[in-house]
Design a protein around this motif. Structure first.
Motif, PDB file in Angstrom:
ATOM      1  N   ARG A  52       0.826  -1.212   0.000  1.00 28.19           N
ATOM      2  CA  ARG A  52       0.000   0.000   0.000  1.00 28.19           C
ATOM      3  C   ARG A  52       0.858   1.258   0.000  1.00 28.19           C
ATOM      4  NH1 ARG A  52      -5.128   1.314   4.019  1.00 28.19           N
ATOM      5  NH2 ARG A  52      -5.408   3.491   3.429  1.00 28.19           N
ATOM      6  N   ALA A  53       1.901   1.259   0.826  1.00 27.27           N
ATOM      7  CA  ALA A  53       2.768   2.438   0.909  1.00 27.27           C
ATOM      8  C   ALA A  53       3.481   2.702  -0.409  1.00 27.27           C
ATOM      9  CB  ALA A  53       3.788   2.241   2.031  1.00 27.27           C
ATOM     10  N   ILE A  54       3.983   1.667  -1.047  1.00 25.30           N
ATOM     11  CA  ILE A  54       4.677   1.837  -2.331  1.00 25.30           C
ATOM     12  C   ILE A  54       3.705   2.278  -3.422  1.00 25.30           C
ATOM     13  CG2 ILE A  54       5.873   0.592  -4.182  1.00 25.30           C
ATOM     14  CD1 ILE A  54       7.318  -1.034  -2.081  1.00 25.30           C
ATOM     15  N   SER A  55       2.524   1.674  -3.464  1.00 24.86           N
ATOM     16  CA  SER A  55       1.523   2.032  -4.483  1.00 24.86           C
ATOM     17  C   SER A  55       1.121   3.495  -4.365  1.00 24.86           C
ATOM     18  CB  SER A  55       0.288   1.134  -4.350  1.00 24.86           C
ATOM     19  OG  SER A  55       0.616  -0.210  -4.612  1.00 24.86           O
ATOM     20  N   GLU A  56       0.877   3.947  -3.133  1.00 23.09           N
ATOM     21  CA  GLU A  56       0.481   5.341  -2.929  1.00 23.09           C
ATOM     22  C   GLU A  56       1.626   6.281  -3.307  1.00 23.09           C
ATOM     23  OE1 GLU A  56      -0.859   5.805   1.068  1.00 23.09           O
ATOM     24  OE2 GLU A  56      -2.698   4.651   0.765  1.00 23.09           O
ATOM     25  N   TYR A  57       2.834   5.914  -2.949  1.00 20.25           N
ATOM     26  CA  TYR A  57       3.990   6.763  -3.255  1.00 20.25           C
ATOM     27  C   TYR A  57       4.172   6.894  -4.765  1.00 20.25           C
ATOM     28  CZ  TYR A  57       8.821   8.404  -3.482  1.00 20.25           C
ATOM     29  OH  TYR A  57       9.959   9.127  -3.772  1.00 20.25           O
ATOM     30  N   ARG A  58       4.095   5.785  -5.477  1.00 19.14           N
ATOM     31  CA  ARG A  58       4.280   5.813  -6.932  1.00 19.14           C
ATOM     32  C   ARG A  58       3.157   6.554  -7.644  1.00 19.14           C
ATOM     33  NH1 ARG A  58       6.372  -0.464  -7.810  1.00 19.14           N
ATOM     34  NH2 ARG A  58       8.509  -0.104  -7.021  1.00 19.14           N
ATOM     35  N   ALA A  59       1.971   6.500  -7.062  1.00 18.25           N
ATOM     36  CA  ALA A  59       0.837   7.213  -7.647  1.00 18.25           C
ATOM     37  C   ALA A  59       0.818   8.682  -7.239  1.00 18.25           C
ATOM     38  CB  ALA A  59      -0.465   6.542  -7.222  1.00 18.25           C
ATOM     39  N   LYS A  60       1.813   9.074  -6.423  1.00 15.54           N
ATOM     40  CA  LYS A  60       1.915  10.434  -5.899  1.00 15.54           C
ATOM     41  C   LYS A  60       0.665  10.827  -5.114  1.00 15.54           C
ATOM     42  CE  LYS A  60       5.143  11.935  -9.473  1.00 15.54           C
ATOM     43  NZ  LYS A  60       5.471  12.922 -10.535  1.00 15.54           N
ATOM     44  N   LYS A  61       0.131   9.832  -4.379  1.00 16.18           N
ATOM     45  CA  LYS A  61      -1.035  10.057  -3.539  1.00 16.18           C
ATOM     46  C   LYS A  61      -0.767   9.534  -2.117  1.00 16.18           C
ATOM     47  CE  LYS A  61      -4.414   9.785  -7.312  1.00 16.18           C
ATOM     48  NZ  LYS A  61      -5.620   9.082  -7.837  1.00 16.18           N
ATOM     49  N   ALA A  62       0.443   9.731  -1.659  1.00 17.63           N
ATOM     50  CA  ALA A  62       0.825   9.225  -0.343  1.00 17.63           C
ATOM     51  C   ALA A  62       0.004   9.879   0.759  1.00 17.63           C
ATOM     52  CB  ALA A  62       2.310   9.455  -0.118  1.00 17.63           C
ATOM     53  N   LEU A  63      -0.570   9.063   1.623  1.00 22.10           N
ATOM     54  CA  LEU A  63      -1.388   9.551   2.731  1.00 22.10           C
ATOM     55  C   LEU A  63      -0.720   9.319   4.081  1.00 22.10           C
ATOM     56  CD1 LEU A  63      -4.806   8.051   1.528  1.00 22.10           C
ATOM     57  CD2 LEU A  63      -3.975  10.388   1.187  1.00 22.10           C
ATOM     58  N   VAL A  64       0.276   8.458   4.104  1.00 16.76           N
ATOM     59  CA  VAL A  64       0.863   8.011   5.356  1.00 16.76           C
ATOM     60  C   VAL A  64       1.957   8.959   5.845  1.00 16.76           C
ATOM     61  CG1 VAL A  64       2.568   6.521   4.221  1.00 16.76           C
ATOM     62  CG2 VAL A  64       1.820   5.991   6.550  1.00 16.76           C
ATOM     63  N   ASP A  65       2.049   9.092   7.164  1.00 17.78           N
ATOM     64  CA  ASP A  65       3.090   9.921   7.782  1.00 17.78           C
ATOM     65  C   ASP A  65       4.180   9.066   8.421  1.00 17.78           C
ATOM     66  OD1 ASP A  65       1.668  12.426   7.338  1.00 17.78           O
ATOM     67  OD2 ASP A  65       0.286  11.720   8.882  1.00 17.78           O
ATOM     68  N   VAL A  66       3.780   7.941   9.001  1.00 15.23           N
ATOM     69  CA  VAL A  66       4.708   7.085   9.753  1.00 15.23           C
ATOM     70  C   VAL A  66       4.439   5.632   9.398  1.00 15.23           C
ATOM     71  CG1 VAL A  66       5.366   6.293  12.056  1.00 15.23           C
ATOM     72  CG2 VAL A  66       4.902   8.710  11.673  1.00 15.23           C
ATOM     73  N   ILE A  67       5.512   4.837   9.278  1.00 10.99           N
ATOM     74  CA  ILE A  67       5.367   3.417   8.939  1.00 10.99           C
ATOM     75  C   ILE A  67       6.119   2.574   9.972  1.00 10.99           C
ATOM     76  CG2 ILE A  67       5.853   1.626   7.218  1.00 10.99           C
ATOM     77  CD1 ILE A  67       5.536   3.753   5.056  1.00 10.99           C
ATOM     78  N   LEU A  68       5.477   1.473  10.412  1.00 12.48           N
ATOM     79  CA  LEU A  68       6.081   0.532  11.361  1.00 12.48           C
ATOM     80  C   LEU A  68       6.060  -0.864  10.755  1.00 12.48           C
ATOM     81  CD1 LEU A  68       3.759   2.466  13.033  1.00 12.48           C
ATOM     82  CD2 LEU A  68       5.092   1.577  14.936  1.00 12.48           C
ATOM     83  N   VAL A  69       7.220  -1.371  10.352  1.00 16.43           N
ATOM     84  CA  VAL A  69       7.308  -2.714   9.783  1.00 16.43           C
ATOM     85  C   VAL A  69       8.613  -3.381  10.201  1.00 16.43           C
ATOM     86  CG1 VAL A  69       5.797  -2.390   7.774  1.00 16.43           C
ATOM     87  CG2 VAL A  69       8.198  -1.755   7.623  1.00 16.43           C
ATOM     88  N   HIS A  70       8.798  -4.626   9.754  1.00 15.89           N
ATOM     89  CA  HIS A  70       9.997  -5.381  10.088  1.00 15.89           C
ATOM     90  C   HIS A  70      11.200  -4.918   9.268  1.00 15.89           C
ATOM     91  CE1 HIS A  70       7.596  -7.884  12.596  1.00 15.89           C
ATOM     92  NE2 HIS A  70       6.956  -8.474  11.617  1.00 15.89           N
ATOM     93  N   ASP A  71      12.346  -5.432   9.667  1.00 15.15           N
ATOM     94  CA  ASP A  71      13.641  -5.032   9.117  1.00 15.15           C
ATOM     95  C   ASP A  71      13.717  -5.071   7.593  1.00 15.15           C
ATOM     96  OD1 ASP A  71      16.437  -5.813   8.083  1.00 15.15           O
ATOM     97  OD2 ASP A  71      16.913  -5.072  10.070  1.00 15.15           O
ATOM     98  N   ALA A  72      13.522  -6.241   7.000  1.00  4.62           N
ATOM     99  CA  ALA A  72      13.700  -6.393   5.550  1.00  4.62           C
ATOM    100  C   ALA A  72      12.740  -5.494   4.780  1.00  4.62           C
ATOM    101  CB  ALA A  72      13.509  -7.852   5.150  1.00  4.62           C
TER     102      ALA A  72
END
Length: 335
Positions: free
Chosen positions: A77-97
C-alpha cells in the motif's frame, strides 16, 4: 519584570515538564497547525497500538489514525500510494527487511529523533535508526503435558521420540516468517549441523498449521504439547490460565521492527512528534507490558528470563530466496 517572568515560565516548561517530550511544545504546536492528525501504517498488533494511541492523544492533543495489516500489505500500500503520488501516510512501522525495501524505494526517509540515545547500542542501525522491538520465535510447551524432567533444554530436543506427533509449527512452505526461521537455523547451529537438523525436523512429522498464533492456540487447548511459535505467547496465554512456558536458551531467532517517517508525509511535524512519543519511555513500557521485547534501555517485558535472551536476526530472503526455500521445504516437510 514581565520579560523576566516570561523567561522564568519558559524555563519551567523546558526543564520541569518532562511529559511534553524534549523538543516538544514546538513540534506539537506545529503539528496542530497541520491539522492535528497523524496517519500511520503498520503490522504492530492493534491492541498494543490502541493503548499507545490513547496515551499519545491524551498527552499531545493530537489524533492518530492507524491502519494495521500484514507487513506485506503495508509495504504494498505504501509503495503504491507513493508511486501514484497520492501518499497519505506519515509514519510506517514494519519489520527489518521490509523497511529496508521501503527505504530503497524512497518511500521512507530519515528522521533522527532525540529518543535514539535511549536505545541499546546493539539495536541501532545506521540507516533505519533503533530496532525498537525484537519479535522472538522459540520453543513453547504445555507444562501439563510434558513431565518436568522432559522439558526441552535445546532445539535438538525437538527430535526426541517423546515429542513425535506432539509438535506443532507453522507450515514453512506457506508461512513466510517460518520459512525464514527454518532457513536461519544454521545461524544457531552451524551450516552442516543446522541443515541436518532441518531434515530431521521434517522427518519428525510436525503438525503444520497456517501461522504462529494457531500453533500457540493448539498448545493452550492441549491439542499439542510443544510448538514453534512466538515466545511472548507463553506469557500472554498464561494470563488466560494456560499452563505454558518457553524453552530457556541464550540465543533465539527473530525479526526486528523499525519505525520511520514517510519520505513525503502529509503531516511531517505530527509524524515526528509521534515517533518521539513512540520511542519514549511511556510508549515502550506499554509495548513491554504487552510482552514485546523492546530494546529501549532498562525496559523489559514481564517474561521470566527475557533480559538474558540474545537476539539473532533471521536471514532475510528475497523473492528468489523464498521460492527456492519453499520448494526445498515442500520436498522434505510434505513428503
Amino acid at each position: 519584570m514581565v520579560n523576566a517572568l516570561g523567561r522564568f515560565v519558559a524555563w519551567l516548561i523546558i526543564f520541569l515538564v518532562p511529559p511534553v517530550f524534549a523538543q516538544d511544545v514546538k513540534l506539537i504546536e506545529a503539528a496542530k497547525k497541520e491539522g492535528g492528525k497523524i496517519v500511520a501504517y503498520g503490522s504492530l498488533e492493534a491492541d498494543t497500538t490502541d493503548a499507545v494511541r490513547k496515551a499519545f492523544e491524551k498527552k499531545t492533543g493530537l489524533s492518530l489514525e492507524y491502519w494495521r495489516a500484514s507487513t506485506t500489505k503495508v509495504v504494498d500500500r505504501a509503495i503504491s500510494e507513493y508511486r501514484a503520488k497520492k501518499a497519505l501516510v506519515d509514519v510506517i512501522l514494519v519489520h527489518d527487511a521490509e523497511m529496508r525495501l521501503l527505504l530503497k524505494e524512497n518511500v521512507v526517509g530519515r528522521y533522527d529523533s532525540p529518543r535514539f540515545k535511549d536505545f541499546t547500542k546493539e539495536s541501532m542501525d545506521p540507516d533505519l535508526g533503533p530496532r525498537y522491538r525484537d519479535t522472538i520465535i522459540g520453543i513453547v510447551y504445555n507444562k501439563s503435558m510434558i513431565k518436568p524432567e522432559e522439558t526441552p533444554k535445546s532445539i535438538e530436543d525437538l527430535l526426541k521420540p517423546q515429542f513425535r506427533r506432539k509438535l506443532v509449527m507453522p507450515d514453512p512452505t506457506q508461512h513466510t516468517t517460518t520459512t525464514e526461521w527454518v532457513a536461519s537455523i544454521p545461524k544457531l547451529m552451524g551450516k552442516e549441523k543446522g541443515e541436518k537438523f532441518i531434515r530431521d525436523l521434517a522427518a519428525a512429522k510436525p503438525l503444520l498449521v497456517e501461522s504462529l498464533l494457531p500453533a500457540a492456540e493448539r498448545l493452550s487447548t492441549g491439542e499439542s504439547a510443544i510448538a514453534i511459535t512466538y515466545v511472548k505467547f507463553a506469557y500472554l496465554f498464561g494470563l488466560k490460565g494456560a499452563p505454558l512456558d518457553y524453552m530457556r536458551t541464550d540465543k533465539m531467532l527473530g525479526e526486528g521492527s523499525y519505525i520511520m517517517l514517510a519520505a513525503k508525509p502529509a503531516h511531517p511535524n505530527a509524524g515526528k512528534a509521534f515517533i518521539d512519543f513512540f520511542l519514549d519511555d511511556e510508549s515502550m513500557k506499554i509495548l513491554a507490558q504487552n510482552a514485546e521485547f523492546v530494546t529501549r534501555k532498562g525496559v523489559h517485558p514481564p517474561i521470566p528470563g527475557a533480559e538474558k535472551i540474545k537476539f539473532i536476526e533471521m536471514t532475510h530472503l528475497d523473492q528468489n530466496g523464498f521460492a527456492e526455500k519453499k520448494k526445498e521445504y515442500q520436498k522434505i516437510f510434505l513428503q
